[in-house]
Structures are given as structure tokens and as C-alpha cells.
Design a protein around this motif. Structure first.
Motif, PDB file in Angstrom:
ATOM      1  N   ALA A 280      -0.975   2.212  -8.917  1.00  0.00           N
ATOM      2  CA  ALA A 280      -1.807   0.843  -8.160  1.00  0.00           C
ATOM      3  C   ALA A 280      -0.407   0.497  -7.241  1.00  0.00           C
ATOM      4  O   ALA A 280      -0.338   1.099  -6.303  1.00  0.00           O
ATOM      5  CB  ALA A 280      -1.957   0.126  -8.440  1.00  0.00           C
ATOM      6  N   ARG A 281       0.256   0.331  -7.787  1.00  0.00           N
ATOM      7  CA  ARG A 281       1.668  -0.274  -6.639  1.00  0.00           C
ATOM      8  C   ARG A 281       2.888   1.478  -5.732  1.00  0.00           C
ATOM      9  O   ARG A 281       2.924   1.299  -4.882  1.00  0.00           O
ATOM     10  CB  ARG A 281       2.454  -0.582  -7.492  1.00  0.00           C
ATOM     11  CG  ARG A 281       2.423  -1.952  -8.148  1.00  0.00           C
ATOM     12  CD  ARG A 281       3.740  -2.368  -8.375  1.00  0.00           C
ATOM     13  NE  ARG A 281       4.045  -2.631  -9.563  1.00  0.00           N
ATOM     14  CZ  ARG A 281       3.466  -3.229 -10.895  1.00  0.00           C
ATOM     15  NH1 ARG A 281       2.913  -3.830 -10.800  1.00  0.00           N
ATOM     16  NH2 ARG A 281       4.130  -2.841 -11.795  1.00  0.00           N
ATOM     17  N   ARG A 282       2.555   2.597  -6.434  1.00  0.00           N
ATOM     18  CA  ARG A 282       2.761   4.001  -6.224  1.00  0.00           C
ATOM     19  C   ARG A 282       1.976   4.126  -4.979  1.00  0.00           C
ATOM     20  O   ARG A 282       2.846   4.607  -4.038  1.00  0.00           O
ATOM     21  CB  ARG A 282       3.241   5.206  -7.455  1.00  0.00           C
ATOM     22  CG  ARG A 282       3.498   6.011  -6.705  1.00  0.00           C
ATOM     23  CD  ARG A 282       4.882   5.735  -6.627  1.00  0.00           C
ATOM     24  NE  ARG A 282       5.602   6.988  -6.564  1.00  0.00           N
ATOM     25  CZ  ARG A 282       6.415   7.413  -4.595  1.00  0.00           C
ATOM     26  NH1 ARG A 282       5.607   6.345  -3.698  1.00  0.00           N
ATOM     27  NH2 ARG A 282       6.635   8.864  -4.836  1.00  0.00           N
ATOM     28  N   LEU A 283       0.414   3.864  -5.020  1.00  0.00           N
ATOM     29  CA  LEU A 283      -0.290   5.067  -4.089  1.00  0.00           C
ATOM     30  C   LEU A 283      -0.085   3.553  -3.395  1.00  0.00           C
ATOM     31  O   LEU A 283      -0.185   4.447  -1.787  1.00  0.00           O
ATOM     32  CB  LEU A 283      -1.473   4.595  -4.284  1.00  0.00           C
ATOM     33  CG  LEU A 283      -1.797   6.082  -6.054  1.00  0.00           C
ATOM     34  CD1 LEU A 283      -3.382   5.545  -6.461  1.00  0.00           C
ATOM     35  CD2 LEU A 283      -2.177   7.123  -4.410  1.00  0.00           C
ATOM     36  N   GLU A 284       0.355   2.327  -3.177  1.00  0.00           N
ATOM     37  CA  GLU A 284      -0.021   1.541  -2.363  1.00  0.00           C
ATOM     38  C   GLU A 284       1.499   1.685  -1.148  1.00  0.00           C
ATOM     39  O   GLU A 284       1.307   1.882  -0.168  1.00  0.00           O
ATOM     40  CB  GLU A 284       0.655  -0.253  -2.706  1.00  0.00           C
ATOM     41  CG  GLU A 284      -1.277  -0.665  -3.452  1.00  0.00           C
ATOM     42  CD  GLU A 284      -1.097  -1.224  -3.183  1.00  0.00           C
ATOM     43  OE1 GLU A 284       0.440  -1.921  -4.371  1.00  0.00           O
ATOM     44  OE2 GLU A 284      -1.676  -2.516  -3.864  1.00  0.00           O
ATOM     45  N   ARG A 285       2.371   2.292  -2.031  1.00  0.00           N
ATOM     46  CA  ARG A 285       3.917   2.509  -0.925  1.00  0.00           C
ATOM     47  C   ARG A 285       3.311   4.066   0.024  1.00  0.00           C
ATOM     48  O   ARG A 285       4.552   4.234   0.274  1.00  0.00           O
ATOM     49  CB  ARG A 285       5.352   2.272  -2.190  1.00  0.00           C
ATOM     50  CG  ARG A 285       5.530   1.095  -2.915  1.00  0.00           C
ATOM     51  CD  ARG A 285       6.465   1.572  -3.309  1.00  0.00           C
ATOM     52  NE  ARG A 285       7.477   1.781  -1.915  1.00  0.00           N
ATOM     53  CZ  ARG A 285       7.234   0.396  -0.970  1.00  0.00           C
ATOM     54  NH1 ARG A 285       7.030  -0.429  -1.191  1.00  0.00           N
ATOM     55  NH2 ARG A 285       8.152   1.096   0.230  1.00  0.00           N
ATOM     56  N   LEU A 286       2.408   4.396  -0.730  1.00  0.00           N
ATOM     57  CA  LEU A 286       2.551   6.576  -0.482  1.00  0.00           C
ATOM     58  C   LEU A 286       1.498   5.803   1.055  1.00  0.00           C
ATOM     59  O   LEU A 286       0.321   6.540   1.401  1.00  0.00           O
ATOM     60  CB  LEU A 286       1.719   6.658  -1.077  1.00  0.00           C
ATOM     61  CG  LEU A 286       2.987   7.675  -1.584  1.00  0.00           C
ATOM     62  CD1 LEU A 286       1.982   8.958  -2.445  1.00  0.00           C
ATOM     63  CD2 LEU A 286       3.616   8.706  -0.993  1.00  0.00           C
TER      64      LEU A 286
ATOM     65  N   SER B  78       8.065  -3.254  -8.310  1.00  0.00           N
ATOM     66  CA  SER B  78       8.552  -1.504  -9.114  1.00  0.00           C
ATOM     67  C   SER B  78       6.893  -0.911  -8.535  1.00  0.00           C
ATOM     68  O   SER B  78       6.549  -1.142  -7.696  1.00  0.00           O
ATOM     69  CB  SER B  78       8.160  -2.047 -10.718  1.00  0.00           C
ATOM     70  OG  SER B  78       6.469  -3.267 -10.746  1.00  0.00           O
ATOM     71  N   GLY B  79       6.951   0.449  -9.307  1.00  0.00           N
ATOM     72  CA  GLY B  79       6.021   1.272  -8.892  1.00  0.00           C
ATOM     73  C   GLY B  79       6.443   2.462  -8.307  1.00  0.00           C
ATOM     74  O   GLY B  79       5.977   2.582  -7.189  1.00  0.00           O
ATOM     75  N   LYS B  80       7.925   2.533  -7.936  1.00  0.00           N
ATOM     76  CA  LYS B  80       8.169   3.768  -6.596  1.00  0.00           C
ATOM     77  C   LYS B  80       8.971   5.139  -7.517  1.00  0.00           C
ATOM     78  O   LYS B  80       8.596   5.785  -6.496  1.00  0.00           O
ATOM     79  CB  LYS B  80       9.503   3.174  -6.527  1.00  0.00           C
ATOM     80  CG  LYS B  80       9.706   2.158  -5.164  1.00  0.00           C
ATOM     81  CD  LYS B  80      11.243   1.461  -5.144  1.00  0.00           C
ATOM     82  CE  LYS B  80      12.339   0.857  -6.355  1.00  0.00           C
ATOM     83  NZ  LYS B  80      11.144   0.084  -6.572  1.00  0.00           N
TER      84      LYS B  80
ATOM     85  N   ARG C 123       8.108 -10.935   4.188  1.00  0.00           N
ATOM     86  CA  ARG C 123       7.855 -10.057   2.758  1.00  0.00           C
ATOM     87  C   ARG C 123       6.430  -8.865   2.994  1.00  0.00           C
ATOM     88  O   ARG C 123       5.369  -9.150   3.120  1.00  0.00           O
ATOM     89  CB  ARG C 123       8.648 -10.858   1.708  1.00  0.00           C
ATOM     90  CG  ARG C 123       9.287 -11.541   1.848  1.00  0.00           C
ATOM     91  CD  ARG C 123       9.754 -12.348  -0.109  1.00  0.00           C
ATOM     92  NE  ARG C 123       8.972 -12.867   0.047  1.00  0.00           N
ATOM     93  CZ  ARG C 123       8.734 -14.012  -1.058  1.00  0.00           C
ATOM     94  NH1 ARG C 123       9.387 -13.968  -2.252  1.00  0.00           N
ATOM     95  NH2 ARG C 123       7.721 -15.318  -1.168  1.00  0.00           N
ATOM     96  N   ARG C 124       6.768  -7.568   2.333  1.00  0.00           N
ATOM     97  CA  ARG C 124       6.012  -7.390   2.073  1.00  0.00           C
ATOM     98  C   ARG C 124       5.464  -6.134   0.765  1.00  0.00           C
ATOM     99  O   ARG C 124       6.525  -5.776   0.492  1.00  0.00           O
ATOM    100  CB  ARG C 124       6.045  -5.852   3.193  1.00  0.00           C
ATOM    101  CG  ARG C 124       4.367  -5.017   3.599  1.00  0.00           C
ATOM    102  CD  ARG C 124       4.718  -3.838   3.587  1.00  0.00           C
ATOM    103  NE  ARG C 124       5.629  -2.800   3.359  1.00  0.00           N
ATOM    104  CZ  ARG C 124       6.808  -2.173   4.134  1.00  0.00           C
ATOM    105  NH1 ARG C 124       6.295  -1.791   5.141  1.00  0.00           N
ATOM    106  NH2 ARG C 124       7.607  -1.104   3.333  1.00  0.00           N
ATOM    107  N   GLU C 125       4.612  -6.338   0.298  1.00  0.00           N
ATOM    108  CA  GLU C 125       4.511  -5.463  -0.856  1.00  0.00           C
ATOM    109  C   GLU C 125       3.114  -4.538  -1.029  1.00  0.00           C
ATOM    110  O   GLU C 125       2.361  -5.535  -1.452  1.00  0.00           O
ATOM    111  CB  GLU C 125       4.779  -6.395  -2.270  1.00  0.00           C
ATOM    112  CG  GLU C 125       4.607  -4.866  -3.390  1.00  0.00           C
ATOM    113  CD  GLU C 125       6.070  -4.318  -3.179  1.00  0.00           C
ATOM    114  OE1 GLU C 125       5.545  -3.053  -4.585  1.00  0.00           O
ATOM    115  OE2 GLU C 125       6.665  -3.657  -3.017  1.00  0.00           O
ATOM    116  N   GLY C 126       2.863  -3.534  -1.540  1.00  0.00           N
ATOM    117  CA  GLY C 126       1.281  -3.507  -1.153  1.00  0.00           C
ATOM    118  C   GLY C 126       0.552  -2.695  -0.045  1.00  0.00           C
ATOM    119  O   GLY C 126       1.569  -3.128   1.280  1.00  0.00           O
ATOM    120  N   ASN C 127      -0.564  -4.214  -0.241  1.00  0.00           N
ATOM    121  CA  ASN C 127      -1.560  -4.821   0.530  1.00  0.00           C
ATOM    122  C   ASN C 127      -1.430  -6.018   0.484  1.00  0.00           C
ATOM    123  O   ASN C 127      -3.010  -6.957   1.211  1.00  0.00           O
ATOM    124  CB  ASN C 127      -3.111  -4.534  -0.112  1.00  0.00           C
ATOM    125  CG  ASN C 127      -4.354  -4.250   0.914  1.00  0.00           C
ATOM    126  OD1 ASN C 127      -3.980  -4.212   2.133  1.00  0.00           O
ATOM    127  ND2 ASN C 127      -5.500  -5.187   0.769  1.00  0.00           N
TER     128      ASN C 127
END
Length: 741
Positions: free
Chosen positions: A54-60, A210-212, A647-651
Motif C-alpha cells: 500500500a505504501r509503495r503504491l501510494e508513492r507511485l 517505509s515501503g520505497k 509533512r506528507r505520507e501516502g494519502n
């Protein structure tokens, strides 16, 4: 036994223990990825954790897929295919980003205090001043004090060997290290002996979340193995395990070099390469690639025959440094590592060569390109790409402040052009700080139009007339019952706000006639970035935007030379066509306009797009950083990407400034346009209404917002009820403004 051997022996033994622990996980990854090689589909459920996907897809940027992967009811897609598929057909920007990242990578010459060379390592700039490498490369301030970071130690495609650009390290300015995580952060001198600025090289910012990189994903390494010239392993390392603070990855080519950055497909740094599992002989000795036992010397570390690679996770390095007791100065230096550098377009290095050089076919460096013709008659040219400093392109973002001379006193009108012209100091002199860009440097016609716009539309009265506003408020709400239940109040507010919204302007007019010259000004006559607090003279903001728009419009074949102020601001076709042509480009202006309720949530429709109640001055960097991400409140221990705007992370996004105004503007929007927000998962939804209420309570309306509300009623006819009557804000009321899924 030498000290470096003791240090490396401990690292190797720990890595070998982790490698044994990850055997089952690695075998599973190999098995699943073999299916892909045979044309099948890996079962993502047998690879990484749902949360990491989920975190990787958010970064994409695939927020819908990120939410779907966490939903047990969704079975119709494979997140790993989306992650890996995103890189199968990479655009040319993949290589462009790689070159930009490589500008920040250095070979480290490790020298003792006497100046004697004792080995090499790799390192990477992670902020305008800080370089990161391994603890076993630079383990103490003493080791760092005599060492040098050499950038551009490489050979170009044309066979040109570049002279490295050396910068000395400055451990007294900043030095943090950890033997356990095998990393060191050390400051670099701001300007080297050749007068080059280290910040101009750019940097690879640290991303705390995390999740990169997920299991099965390929990563890229830029390195100086054994002190050799810069090399890169592209898509040859597959992530096979995540063990505690470390990523493990396998490659078919030369292993990574100590201190090398490990990047994902978007060139975001996922890990710091440090060691791995070495080959051993029957006697248990660590072997080098030539088959001999490792000497224990530092200079031979990268000659060890590593059979597996391991890197320290960036998220864990960030967590460690943030737990350190740093003084204010050092903490500020570290915080800069979360701010991306200004975008660098390497193609600009090929532009602006001038008619003479272009006609003769020479490159910027004065060398003719090498022409080659293949057997099919296709011609190609090899240009030399300058890899050196790019001026201030990648320098840290400056703080832009409005000139203080001529600023109005509290309660006085914003400065008019006539008086400001006499009172403003020369650029860079007097009490007024350097604004970061000279208004006179803008296109003359744009500057002239900006002056006329500001003169014509600036507010002529006091900054805020409380008595007049109170009378206007009472008149506006006269006979309106604000005490009724939420289910009755919400539709009544919607009807009231819509009926009185009589001034419905074009987006251009809303900004240039109302927002910039008057409504969004603070008491000192300046505008401020809603998310960062950065200041700018409003006339300069108008001039900069016009200086971009007018040439673009003319390039599209649109006539602008004879347009007066009214015709310019009413030319919706001009503004819309320019906006459509530049979609996705980041503006070069210092400021642009932020919709606190993102335009994509209402498909950029009117009157929402030009509703001044939710328009605020912003900077393109902050606008891009927030993107269309809904608001959130982060806890002190939460992982997030940090920027000067928040600050930002995912959604999730939380601004640095402007919490109360952003909350009340969003609350207004919910009442004015019910159902437009929250009908899709990627938008601001009911589950986050507490964010608005907390910001509303903690940051109540001030004179700035009262001034905005007062003048906005004059401009478009309606008012924000949550500024006039803060106590009416409740979850029950606001929930009625959200869409239904």
C-alpha cells in the motif's frame, strides 16, 4: 588485528546471521519471481506485507490501488504487477532522473590527519550540506576531518575523463554516526577552493516512510567500487528480503560499493549500501574476488567477493537521527534533508546555445558533436553533457520576503504603486531583503500590466474595518436561524450561500482583481504561502504569472499585444488554453494559487474553481508537494516526508502553517457545495472531519481571515459562516456536506 577489520568483522557476522534468518523469505521470493520469468504471475500474497504494498503504491500515486490492496474483499488485481509494470516501459525521464541523482554521488577519499590516503568509499548528498556514507567508511570526526568528497569522478560516453570536483568535509559543523546501522552523516564545506557551491549539485532527499521498495522489485545503485570511476547497476538488483533495519538484494554483477545509495525505479533512495554476505574459504576466512583472503585493510573492502548485498533502510536511519540530542543548528541542518531540491532540467544544458553555435553544430562546450550513421542510414549525434555545477538551479529554496520600506502601518491601506516606487530600496539593498527575483527582470509588458492591475484593484480603505464588517455580518445573517438542528441547518446554509453568491468571476479575474491585490494580503501588505508562511510582494506575483502566460499565449497563436486589463482578465479562452498546454508543468513563478479543496475533486468546474473563499496564495513547490492529498494530523512519531510546507505520507498531508484558515475554507466548501467532496476514497472523507474541527479549535479566526471574509463578501456576495460564528462547527453539521460512496 586492525581496527577496520574488527569493525567489518562485526558487520559481516551480523549480516550473515540476518541472511540465514531470511532463507525462507528469499526462497519464496525466488519461487514467485520464477513464475514471472516463465510468463506467469507471482502471487503477491506470498511475497511482501499488504501495508508495504500500500505504501509503495501510494508513492507511485496509485491511491485507489493502495486502498484496494488493504481491502480483503478486492481480488481482481495484482499490486505487484502494477508496481513492476510501472517500470517495464520507462520514459526517457528515468535516465534524466538517474543523471540528476548521480550529480549528488561522490567518491570519498579517506585520509588520516597527516593527509595519507587510507582507502575509498562512496557517499551521497542528502541535503544542501549533509553527505551520507557508512560508519565503516568514516567512523569518527577525526577520520572525516581529513577526508574529501570528489564529485564527477567519471568517464563520459565520449570517452572524456572528467576532473573530479573536490569538497572537504566539515565534521565540526555536523557529524552523526551509528555502528549498529553503519551510517554516518557529515557536513560538507559550503564552497570549495574553486568557488563552487555544494548546494548547487543538488541532493537525494531522505524519505522517512517505509515501503520505497517491495520484495521482488528491482533497485539501482550508483557507486564507486574500489575507488573506481562512477558506475551504475541498473535494474540488476532484486530485493529478496527485509530483515529488521536492513534490505537484502541480489545481483548478477559487481556488488555495491560501501556507502552507495540504493534507489527504486523513481530514483528515491530506499537504502544505504553497506556490506553483505561474503564468500568464505574452508577455514572460514573472508575471500576477495581474486580468491585470496581479505587483508583486513580498508582499501580492500570493496574487493571482497560479496555473494549477497545488504543496505540499511533509509526509514531506520531517519528514525535514529531524530532520536539524537541535536542542538537547534544541527537539527535545522538535518531537517533540510527532507526538502527536495529545486527541479533540474538537464535538457536545458542543450538549449540556449545561440544562433552561431547552433548553425555550426557545436555543443555548449564548444566541441562539435560526433555524428554516426548506422547501416540503415539513421544518423545519431553524441553530445558532451556538462556534469558540473548548474548555477543556482538546485540550490536551496530561498525565503522570499516583501520589501519593508514603504510597507503600510497596521490598519492602513496596502501600498499603492506610486508611493512604493519611491520608497522601495534598490534590489538587495537597504532594509528590504532580496526578493529572490527582480520585478524589472520580468517581461516589460507583463510588469506594466501588473502595475496597472494592482493600481486599479488594490483595496483603498483600511486593512480591516471591524465596525463595518460587524454591520455587514449582521445584515447578511439577519433573520437566519443558526440554532436549528444540523439536519435543518445544513440545507439552509447551502441555500443561503448559493443564493448570495452573486459575483461569479472567471478564475483569472478572481485571482488578479480580488485575491492578489487585496483579499489575500496580510496586515503588512504582503501575501504569504498558506502552507509555509513565505512572503512575497503581491505585485511581483502578478507580474511573474503574466510574464509566463503572455509568451505562452502568443506561442499558441493568440493575440495579446492589444489587450487591456479588462480584456485580459475576461479572456477565459486565453487562460484555459495556456493552462491546458502547461498541464503537469511546475510554474516558474514564486507564487501561484492553491485550492484548499483540490480541483480534481470537483473536476475543475465553476463556480467552485473561482470561489475565493477557498483560494489562497501558495508556491508551486508546496502546491506540487501537497498535490491532491487530503489533510491529516501526524503524530510526533509518525513516519512522513518532510518539506518546508509540511509533512506528507501516502494519502495524508499536514501543512506547516495555515491550519485554521485551511480548515474553515474546507468547512465553507462542504456547506456551499454539498456532495462534491468525499465521494471518492482518495478525497477528504467523513472519517477525517475531526482534523478540520481540531484545527478550527486550535487556530481560531484572526484579523487576516476576518479581512478576507469581509472583502470576499464585497467581491462575490457571500460569507464564510465558520469565520462569523465559529461555535456552529460540529461533526454532525459537517458530515452532511460530504458525498455518499
Amino acid at each position: 588485528m586492525p581496527q577496520i577489520e574488527n569493525r567489518m568483522t562485526d558487520l559481516i557476522r551480523a549480516a550473515e546471521a540476518r541472511w540465514r534468518r531470511s532463507t525462507a523469505e528469499r526462497n519464496r521470493v525466488h519461487s514467485e519471481m520464477a513464475k514471472a520469468a516463465d510468463g506467469g504471475a507471482p502471487d503477491w500474497r506470498d511475497l511482501d506485507q499488504r501495508a508495504r504494498y500500500a505504501r509503495r503504491l501510494e508513492r507511485l500515486g496509485d491511491l485507489s490501488a493502495a486502498e484496494a490492496v488493504m481491502d480483503d474483499r478486492v481480488h481482481d488485481f495484482n499490486p505487484l504487477e502494477r508496481i513492476l509494470g510501472a517500470s517495464q516501459l520507462a520514459g526517457i525521464e528515468f535516465f534524466e532522473r538517474g543523471i540528476i541523482a548521480a550529480r549528488a554521488v561522490a567518491r570519498i577519499e579517506i585520509r588520516n590527519t597527516g593527509g595519507r590516503l587510507s582507502g575509498y568509499g562512496s557517499g551521497v548528498m542528502v541535503s544542501p550540506r549533509l553527505l551520507m556514507t557508512n560508519n565503516h567508511v568514516l567512523g569518527s570526526e577525526t577520520e572525516a576531518s581529513g577526508s574529501v568528497a570528489q564529485f564527477e569522478y567519471l568517464t563520459t560516453a565520449g570517452g572524456i575523463t572528467l576532473e573530479p570536483r573536490p569538497f572537504r568535509l566539515s565534521p565540526r559543523t555536523f557529524f552523526v554516526t551509528s555502528k549498529k546501522l553503519d551510517f554516518t552523516l557529515v557536513a560538507v564545506e559550503e564552497v570549495n577552493a574553486a568557488g563552487e557551491q555544494i548546494a548547487a549539485r543538488g541532493w537525494c532527499p531522505l524519505i522517512p516512510g517505509s515501503g520505497k521498495a517491495v520484495l521482488g522489485e528491482r533497485v539501482n545503485i550508483i557507486q564507486h567500487p574500489g575507488g573506481e570511476r562512477m558506475q551504475i547497476a541498473v535494474r540488476d538488483n532484486t530485493v529478496v528480503a527485509v530483515v529488521d533495519d536492513f534490505l537484502q538484494y541480489e545481483a548478477d554483477t559487481k556488488p555495491g560499493s560501501s556507502g552507495s545509495p540504493v534507489f527504486n525505479e523513481q530514483w528515491e533512495m530506499a537504502a544505504l549500501h553497506h556490506a553483505g554476505v561474503p564468500e568464505r574459504d574452508p577455514r572460514g576466512r573472508v575471500l576477495m574476488r581474486d580468491g585470496r583472503p581479505w587483508t583486513g585493510r580498508r582499501e580492500d573492502i570493496d574487493r571482497i567477493n560479496w555473494i549477497a548485498n545488504e543496505g540499511v533502510r533509509i526509514s531506520r536511519i531517519v528514525r535514529h537521527v531524530e532520536s539524537e540530542s541535536l542542538d537547534a543548528r544541527r537539527r535545522a541542518l538535518f531537517q533540510e534533508a527532507f526538502t527536495p531540491p529545486r527541479p533540474l532540467n538537464i535538457w536545458d544544458l542543450f538549449r540556449g546555445m545561440g544562433s552561431e553555435s547552433t548553425s555550426t553544430g557545436s555543443t555548449p562546450g564548444g566541441q562539435s558533436p560526433i555524428e554516426a550513421v548506422d547501416e540503415d542510414g539513421n544518423a545519431s549525434w553524441l553530445f558532451r553533457l556538462s556534469f558540473g555545477p548548474a548555477g543556482n538551479t538546485a540550490a536551496p529554496r530561498p525565503t522570499i520576503t516583501a520589501p519593508s520600506s514603504g510597507a503600510p502601518a497596521a490598519g492602513q491601506p496596502a501600498r499603492g504603486t506610486d508611493t512604493a516606487a519611491a520608497e522601495d530600496p534598490e534590489p538587495g539593498t537597504g532594509d528590504g531583503a532580496d526578493t529572490g527575483a527582480d520585478l524589472g527582470a520580468a517581461d516589460d509588458r507583463a510588469g506594466e500590466l501588473a502595475q496597472r492591475i494592482f493600481e486599479r484593484f488594490q483595496h483603498d480603505g483600511p486593512y480591516y474595518d471591524q465596525a463595518e464588517d460587524s454591520a455587514a455580518r449582521d445584515d447578511y445573517w439577519q433573520g437566519f436561524d443558526l440554532s436549528r438542528p444540523a439536519d435543518e441547518l445544513a440545507p439552509a446554509l447551502q441555500a443561503m450561500l448559493e443564493e448570495t453568491h452573486t459575483g461569479r468571476h472567471s478564475y483569472a479575474r478572481a485571482r488578479h482583481e480580488f485575491l492578489y491585490p487585496a483579499i489575500d494580503l496580510h496586515e503588512g501588505g504582503e501575501m504569504r504561502n498558506i502552507y509555509s508562511g513565505t512572503e512575497l510582494d503581491p505585485r511581483e506575483a502578478i507580474a511573474r504569472e503574466l510574464a509566463e502566460v503572455l509568451p505562452r499565449a502568443e506561442a499558441l497563436g493568440m493575440e495579446t499585444a492589444g489587450l487591456d486589463v479588462d480584456a485580459l482578465l475576461d479572456s477565459d479562452d486565453l487562460w484555459e488554453r495556456v493552462e491546458a498546454e502547461t498541464l503537469g508543468e511546475e510554474s516558474a513563478s514564486a507564487f501561484n494559487c492553491e485550492h484548499v479543496v483540490c480541483q480534481s475533486w470537483f473536476d475543475k468546474r465553476q463556480p467552485m474553481k473561482a470561489d475565493i473563499h477557498h483560494l489562497f496564495a501558495c508556491e508551486p513547490g508546496c502546491n506540487s508537494f501537497r498535490n491532491n492529498i487530503p489533510y491529516w494530523i501526524f503524530g510526533p512519531e509518525d513516519e512522513a516526508v518532510r518539506d518546508f510546507c509540511g509533512r506528507r505520507e501516502g494519502n495524508k498531508f499536514e501543512p506547516e502553517h495555515g491550519h485554521g484558515p485551511a480548515a474553515r475554507a474546507t468547512m465553507y466548501f462542504l456547506m456551499r457545495y454539498p456532495g462534491e467532496v468525499g465521494d471518492r476514497r482518495s478525497e477528504f472523507t467523513k472519517s477525517r472531519v475531526g482534523v478540520l474541527l481540531k484545527w478550527h479549535e486550535a487556530d481560531p479566526p484572526c484579523r487576516y481571515e476576518q479581512h478576507r471574509n469581509w472583502l470576499t463578501e464585497k467581491a462575490q456576495g457571500n460569507r464564510n459562516p465558520f469565520i462569523d460564528f465559529p461555535d456552529i462547527a460540529t461533526a454532525a453539521l459537517l458530515n452532511l456536506g460530504f458525498g455518499r460512496r
